[in-house]
Design a protein around this motif. Structure first.
Motif, PDB file in Angstrom:
ATOM      1  N   ALA A  76     -27.021   8.734 -20.087  1.00  0.00           N
ATOM      2  CA  ALA A  76     -26.561   7.521 -19.417  1.00  0.00           C
ATOM      3  C   ALA A  76     -25.099   7.637 -19.019  1.00  0.00           C
ATOM      4  CB  ALA A  76     -26.764   6.310 -20.325  1.00  0.00           C
ATOM      5  N   THR A  77     -24.294   8.264 -19.894  1.00  0.00           N
ATOM      6  CA  THR A  77     -22.878   8.466 -19.589  1.00  0.00           C
ATOM      7  C   THR A  77     -22.715   9.387 -18.389  1.00  0.00           C
ATOM      8  OG1 THR A  77     -22.268   8.155 -21.905  1.00  0.00           O
ATOM      9  CG2 THR A  77     -20.673   9.265 -20.493  1.00  0.00           C
ATOM     10  N   PHE A  78     -23.460  10.468 -18.403  1.00  0.00           N
ATOM     11  CA  PHE A  78     -23.393  11.388 -17.272  1.00  0.00           C
ATOM     12  C   PHE A  78     -23.919  10.733 -15.997  1.00  0.00           C
ATOM     13  CE2 PHE A  78     -23.268  14.751 -20.585  1.00  0.00           C
ATOM     14  CZ  PHE A  78     -22.123  15.399 -20.143  1.00  0.00           C
ATOM     15  N   SER A  79     -24.982   9.931 -16.148  1.00  0.00           N
ATOM     16  CA  SER A  79     -25.549   9.258 -14.992  1.00  0.00           C
ATOM     17  C   SER A  79     -24.542   8.304 -14.366  1.00  0.00           C
ATOM     18  CB  SER A  79     -26.809   8.492 -15.408  1.00  0.00           C
ATOM     19  OG  SER A  79     -27.292   7.710 -14.344  1.00  0.00           O
ATOM     20  N   SER A  80     -23.961   7.438 -15.193  1.00  0.00           N
ATOM     21  CA  SER A  80     -22.954   6.503 -14.685  1.00  0.00           C
ATOM     22  C   SER A  80     -21.724   7.261 -14.200  1.00  0.00           C
ATOM     23  CB  SER A  80     -22.561   5.512 -15.788  1.00  0.00           C
ATOM     24  OG  SER A  80     -23.668   4.756 -16.198  1.00  0.00           O
ATOM     25  N   GLY A  81     -21.411   8.356 -14.874  1.00  0.00           N
ATOM     26  CA  GLY A  81     -20.271   9.165 -14.467  1.00  0.00           C
ATOM     27  C   GLY A  81     -20.434   9.772 -13.100  1.00  0.00           C
ATOM     28  N   MET A  82     -21.692  10.034 -12.738  1.00  0.00           N
ATOM     29  CA  MET A  82     -21.930  10.596 -11.417  1.00  0.00           C
ATOM     30  C   MET A  82     -21.485   9.645 -10.318  1.00  0.00           C
ATOM     31  SD  MET A  82     -22.998  13.588 -12.057  1.00  0.00           S
ATOM     32  CE  MET A  82     -22.055  13.516 -13.577  1.00  0.00           C
ATOM     33  N   LEU A  83     -21.636   8.349 -10.596  1.00  0.00           N
ATOM     34  CA  LEU A  83     -21.171   7.367  -9.617  1.00  0.00           C
ATOM     35  C   LEU A  83     -19.665   7.471  -9.420  1.00  0.00           C
ATOM     36  CD1 LEU A  83     -23.237   4.220 -10.655  1.00  0.00           C
ATOM     37  CD2 LEU A  83     -23.688   5.805  -8.790  1.00  0.00           C
ATOM     38  N   HIS A  84     -18.952   7.757 -10.511  1.00  0.00           N
ATOM     39  CA  HIS A  84     -17.505   7.882 -10.405  1.00  0.00           C
ATOM     40  C   HIS A  84     -17.112   9.219  -9.799  1.00  0.00           C
ATOM     41  CE1 HIS A  84     -16.303   4.174 -12.525  1.00  0.00           C
ATOM     42  NE2 HIS A  84     -17.473   4.308 -13.110  1.00  0.00           N
ATOM     43  N   LEU A 115       0.844  -1.200   0.000  1.00  0.00           N
ATOM     44  CA  LEU A 115       0.000   0.000   0.000  1.00  0.00           C
ATOM     45  C   LEU A 115       0.879   1.250   0.000  1.00  0.00           C
ATOM     46  CD1 LEU A 115      -2.846  -0.934   2.555  1.00  0.00           C
ATOM     47  CD2 LEU A 115      -2.732  -1.357   0.087  1.00  0.00           C
ATOM     48  N   GLY A 116       2.113   1.114  -0.561  1.00  0.00           N
ATOM     49  CA  GLY A 116       3.078   2.204  -0.574  1.00  0.00           C
ATOM     50  C   GLY A 116       2.768   3.292  -1.593  1.00  0.00           C
ATOM     51  N   PRO A 117       3.666   4.272  -1.742  1.00  0.00           N
ATOM     52  CA  PRO A 117       3.429   5.432  -2.608  1.00  0.00           C
ATOM     53  C   PRO A 117       3.127   5.102  -4.062  1.00  0.00           C
ATOM     54  CG  PRO A 117       5.293   5.846  -1.152  1.00  0.00           C
ATOM     55  CD  PRO A 117       4.917   4.410  -0.965  1.00  0.00           C
ATOM     56  N   SER A 118       3.796   4.112  -4.643  1.00  0.00           N
ATOM     57  CA  SER A 118       3.561   3.782  -6.054  1.00  0.00           C
ATOM     58  C   SER A 118       2.135   3.313  -6.282  1.00  0.00           C
ATOM     59  CB  SER A 118       4.546   2.705  -6.522  1.00  0.00           C
ATOM     60  OG  SER A 118       5.872   3.151  -6.441  1.00  0.00           O
ATOM     61  N   ALA A 119       1.663   2.389  -5.428  1.00  0.00           N
ATOM     62  CA  ALA A 119       0.298   1.885  -5.549  1.00  0.00           C
ATOM     63  C   ALA A 119      -0.715   2.948  -5.170  1.00  0.00           C
ATOM     64  CB  ALA A 119       0.122   0.640  -4.688  1.00  0.00           C
ATOM     65  N   ASP A 120      -0.416   3.707  -4.119  1.00  0.00           N
ATOM     66  CA  ASP A 120      -1.330   4.755  -3.680  1.00  0.00           C
ATOM     67  C   ASP A 120      -1.496   5.809  -4.772  1.00  0.00           C
ATOM     68  OD1 ASP A 120      -3.000   5.201  -1.505  1.00  0.00           O
ATOM     69  OD2 ASP A 120      -1.704   6.734  -0.652  1.00  0.00           O
ATOM     70  N   ALA A 121      -0.384   6.232  -5.363  1.00  0.00           N
ATOM     71  CA  ALA A 121      -0.418   7.236  -6.425  1.00  0.00           C
ATOM     72  C   ALA A 121      -1.213   6.738  -7.625  1.00  0.00           C
ATOM     73  CB  ALA A 121       1.007   7.588  -6.854  1.00  0.00           C
ATOM     74  N   PHE A 122      -1.025   5.475  -7.963  1.00  0.00           N
ATOM     75  CA  PHE A 122      -1.727   4.923  -9.124  1.00  0.00           C
ATOM     76  C   PHE A 122      -3.238   5.008  -8.949  1.00  0.00           C
ATOM     77  CE2 PHE A 122      -3.703   1.387 -11.434  1.00  0.00           C
ATOM     78  CZ  PHE A 122      -3.251   1.656 -12.716  1.00  0.00           C
ATOM     79  N   ASN A 123      -3.719   4.792  -7.740  1.00  0.00           N
ATOM     80  CA  ASN A 123      -5.156   4.829  -7.513  1.00  0.00           C
ATOM     81  C   ASN A 123      -5.721   6.238  -7.610  1.00  0.00           C
ATOM     82  OD1 ASN A 123      -6.206   1.985  -6.658  1.00  0.00           O
ATOM     83  ND2 ASN A 123      -4.227   2.204  -5.645  1.00  0.00           N
ATOM     84  N   TYR A 124      -4.909   7.243  -7.333  1.00  0.00           N
ATOM     85  CA  TYR A 124      -5.342   8.618  -7.590  1.00  0.00           C
ATOM     86  C   TYR A 124      -5.252   8.939  -9.085  1.00  0.00           C
ATOM     87  CZ  TYR A 124      -5.178   9.479  -2.545  1.00  0.00           C
ATOM     88  OH  TYR A 124      -5.408   9.427  -1.191  1.00  0.00           O
ATOM     89  N   ALA A 125      -4.156   8.544  -9.716  1.00  0.00           N
ATOM     90  CA  ALA A 125      -3.955   8.854 -11.129  1.00  0.00           C
ATOM     91  C   ALA A 125      -4.921   8.094 -12.025  1.00  0.00           C
ATOM     92  CB  ALA A 125      -2.514   8.521 -11.536  1.00  0.00           C
ATOM     93  N   TYR A 126      -5.288   6.893 -11.628  1.00  0.00           N
ATOM     94  CA  TYR A 126      -6.135   6.041 -12.472  1.00  0.00           C
ATOM     95  C   TYR A 126      -7.613   6.416 -12.384  1.00  0.00           C
ATOM     96  CZ  TYR A 126      -7.588   1.713 -14.820  1.00  0.00           C
ATOM     97  OH  TYR A 126      -8.106   0.801 -15.706  1.00  0.00           O
ATOM     98  N   THR A 127      -7.954   7.347 -11.505  1.00  0.00           N
ATOM     99  CA  THR A 127      -9.361   7.690 -11.342  1.00  0.00           C
ATOM    100  C   THR A 127      -9.990   8.126 -12.661  1.00  0.00           C
ATOM    101  OG1 THR A 127      -8.648   9.880 -10.595  1.00  0.00           O
ATOM    102  CG2 THR A 127      -9.281   8.297  -8.914  1.00  0.00           C
ATOM    103  N   ILE A 128      -9.314   8.999 -13.417  1.00  0.00           N
ATOM    104  CA  ILE A 128      -9.889   9.495 -14.677  1.00  0.00           C
ATOM    105  C   ILE A 128      -9.814   8.441 -15.785  1.00  0.00           C
ATOM    106  CG2 ILE A 128      -9.726  11.232 -16.476  1.00  0.00           C
ATOM    107  CD1 ILE A 128      -8.845  13.217 -14.411  1.00  0.00           C
ATOM    108  N   PRO A 129      -8.621   7.932 -16.142  1.00  0.00           N
ATOM    109  CA  PRO A 129      -8.592   6.908 -17.205  1.00  0.00           C
ATOM    110  C   PRO A 129      -9.358   5.644 -16.831  1.00  0.00           C
ATOM    111  CG  PRO A 129      -6.426   7.142 -16.189  1.00  0.00           C
ATOM    112  CD  PRO A 129      -7.253   8.275 -15.679  1.00  0.00           C
ATOM    113  N   GLY A 130      -9.294   5.250 -15.580  1.00  0.00           N
ATOM    114  CA  GLY A 130     -10.031   4.065 -15.150  1.00  0.00           C
ATOM    115  C   GLY A 130     -11.530   4.290 -15.200  1.00  0.00           C
TER     116      GLY A 130
END
Length: 538
Positions: A255-263, A41-56
């Motif tokens: 539908a995209t905006f609706s599902s996007g709201m969940l994200h 759960l170190g910086p590399s993995a933690d950072a990825f979860n912040y960075a991956y929010t948009i592309p993911g």
């Protein structure tokens, strides 16, 4: 498109999707295990979860097999003949591609600003390295925005042409890319997991591997369409005046905006996660979420993929009663699968996390944090899938506006819940807030659908669901008691010991749940289980 569409049975489709999705999810699990072993759960993995929010978010939202792009394409193509399909697909692909190229460029240019907005807590000396890694990763992964849209459209086109195997199995190619990239990097690390240079390089390798995986997933989809003859007639024609294009946009955009709201709710969670002084909360949320999303994703595809075309075909008022029966079927099957699994997640959370993740850089302290998050996730498994069933009904009815409006309301509600629960419960409060939001969604969707379909027998539906919930609680309590007995006699150290305890405890709980369910004689459960068994026996 030259292939003739031949209908398949729901159970037949479910079997194909289940097998393919199971394989993909197994590789997804292995991918997460490699990442956890390499970075914990170190910086590399933690950072990825912040960075991956948009592309993911874009990959799941636009490229997911149950996402709005897929749903909109299926809703239109299932009502079309093959001769009219090609111009429609070409126009939608060009339109979506042009918009998403602009989105990808914006993400790359403004990566630092996006990270600061989503995770302001990273702008502290203690977490600065996480912020630096996250910015690098987000810029590298920006092309996923374009790939996501194309993957989603390809999913819909292939499924509309009775191609279910490859779309369901294609995510494994993405997982393979990450497994190879991070695995090779980790093997060459030579115990440098605390070295800042290792952390930065590891974060970059993780991001590059992720982009390579999404690219490979798209290429496989294209090859499948070429082989099936779907792309043979494409000529890049653009006709925005087609009724089918307008109907698709009418469904796809809200539908995209609706599902996007969940994200957006996920962004809210990460915003508050960055403010929690405990390190690794974002990575912990991802690890706990994977343990829930893996079975949820498999079962979601088994239930929703065959039901969505049926919903679309039963929208006329003359089929109203049949549509209600299909909605009941979706909700009861969701309860039958998700409630007992959720109970086991709650009862056996710590040994589950230890068996799956605790190796390499992932230690007992990390297991305790992820276990606390898994407990709350397990409670909400049925609500997550039940909401998806109801949303798909609205999409089939051509109403993407209602889920969108409900999601807008839930954004504010999630912020309030996050603020309250994080201050009182810490990291688990983030998951509890999401559960509260999804419960609100289910209630509102049922209320509005009840009016839209001139009445639903909600009380009648509730009885078997409550019975399944009660059986799940009994199974969970029994599993927990069995675990305690196993620990007395076997101890609680060692991978083999923990794995044996899990097998025994979960088996006892599931057997008891099966007995109670059989006594209840729920028609949908009995029919589905019988047909599924017959399908696999063949």
């Amino acid at each position: 498109m030259t292939q003739q569409k031949t209908p398949r049975s729901m159970v037949g489709i479910a079997g194909i999707v289940a097998a393919a999705t199971l394989i993909s999810k197994i590789f997804g699990f292995v991918r997460q295990l490699v990442v956890a072993a390499a970075f914990g759960l170190g910086p590399s993995a933690d950072a990825f979860n912040y960075a991956y929010t948009i592309p993911g978010f874009l990959l799941v939202l636009l490229g997911g097999i149950n996402g709005p792009f897929y749903s909109a394409i299926i809703s239109v193509l299932s009502k079309q003949n093959d001769k009219k399909s090609s111009p429609f697909v070409e126009t939608v692909t060009i339109l979506v591609g042009g918009v998403l190229i602009i989105v990808a460029i914006t993400i790359a240019v403004f990566a630092p600003q996006f990270i600061d907005i989503f995770a302001p807590g990273l702008r502290t000396p203690e977490k600065e390295i996480v912020r630096v890694i996250a910015i690098h990763q987000l810029r590298i992964m920006s092309p996923i925005a374009v790939l996501a849209g194309f993957i989603g459209i390809s999913f819909g086109v292939l499924n509309a042409n009775n191609q279910f195997w490859l779309p369901s199995i294609s995510p494994l190619f993405s997982s393979i890319s990450v497994i190879l990239g991070v695995g090779i990097f980790f093997l060459q690390a030579d115990n440098q997991t605390s070295n800042p240079e290792y952390l930065v390089q590891g974060g970059i390798v993780l991001a590059i591997s992720t982009v390579a995986g999404a690219t490979l997933q798209f290429i496989v989809q294209v090859l499948a369409q070429i082989k099936a003859g779907i792309l043979s007639q494409l000529s890049l024609r653009v006709d925005f005046h087609q009724p089918e294009v307008k109907n698709t946009m009418k469904i796809m955009l809200p539908a995209t905006f609706s599902s996007g709201m969940l994200h957006i709710n996920l962004y809210t969670d990460l915003f508050f996660a960055s403010l929690i002084p405990v390190n690794g909360v974002a990575a912990g949320l991802a690890n706990a979420g994977l343990l829930v999303q893996t079975p949820l994703g498999i079962i979601s595809n088994v239930i929703l993929v065959p039901l969505l075309p049926l919903f679309s075909q039963l929208t006329d008022i003359q089929y109203r009663q049949e549509l209600k029966l299909r909605i009941r079927q979706g909700l009861i099957l969701s309860a039958f699968t998700m409630l007992p699994l959720g109970a086991l997640m709650v009862a056996l959370s710590l040994p589950i996390v230890q068996v799956i993740y605790e190796r390499g850089a992932f230690d007992y302290k990390d297991s305790v944090l992820v276990s606390s998050l898994l407990i709350v996730n397990g409670i909400g498994m049925f609500v997550y899938l039940g909401r998806d069933v109801l949303v798909r009904v609205f999409y089939a009815l051509g109403d993407g506006q209602t889920p969108f409006c409900i999601s807008m309301v839930n954004i504010g509600l999630n912020i309030i819940f996050d603020y309250i629960f994080v201050n009182t419960l810490g990291a688990p409060g983030l998951v509890l807030a999401t559960l509260g939001v999804n419960c609100n969604s289910v209630f509102l969707l049922l209320f509005i659908l009840n009016r839209k379909l001139n009445g639903l027998p909600i009380m009648e539906w509730s009885l078997p669901i409550l019975g399944l919930a009660g059986a799940s609680v009994v199974a969970g309590v029994t599993s927990f008691a069995t675990l305690q007995l196993c620990q007395i006699f076997l101890g609680n150290h060692g991978l083999i010991t923990l794995l044996l305890q899990l097998v025994i405890s979960s088996s006892v709980g599931l057997c008891l749940f099966g007995i109670i369910t059989a006594i209840m004689k729920v028609p949908e459960v009995n029919i589905f289980a019988t047909k599924l068994l017959q399908h696999f026996v063949k």
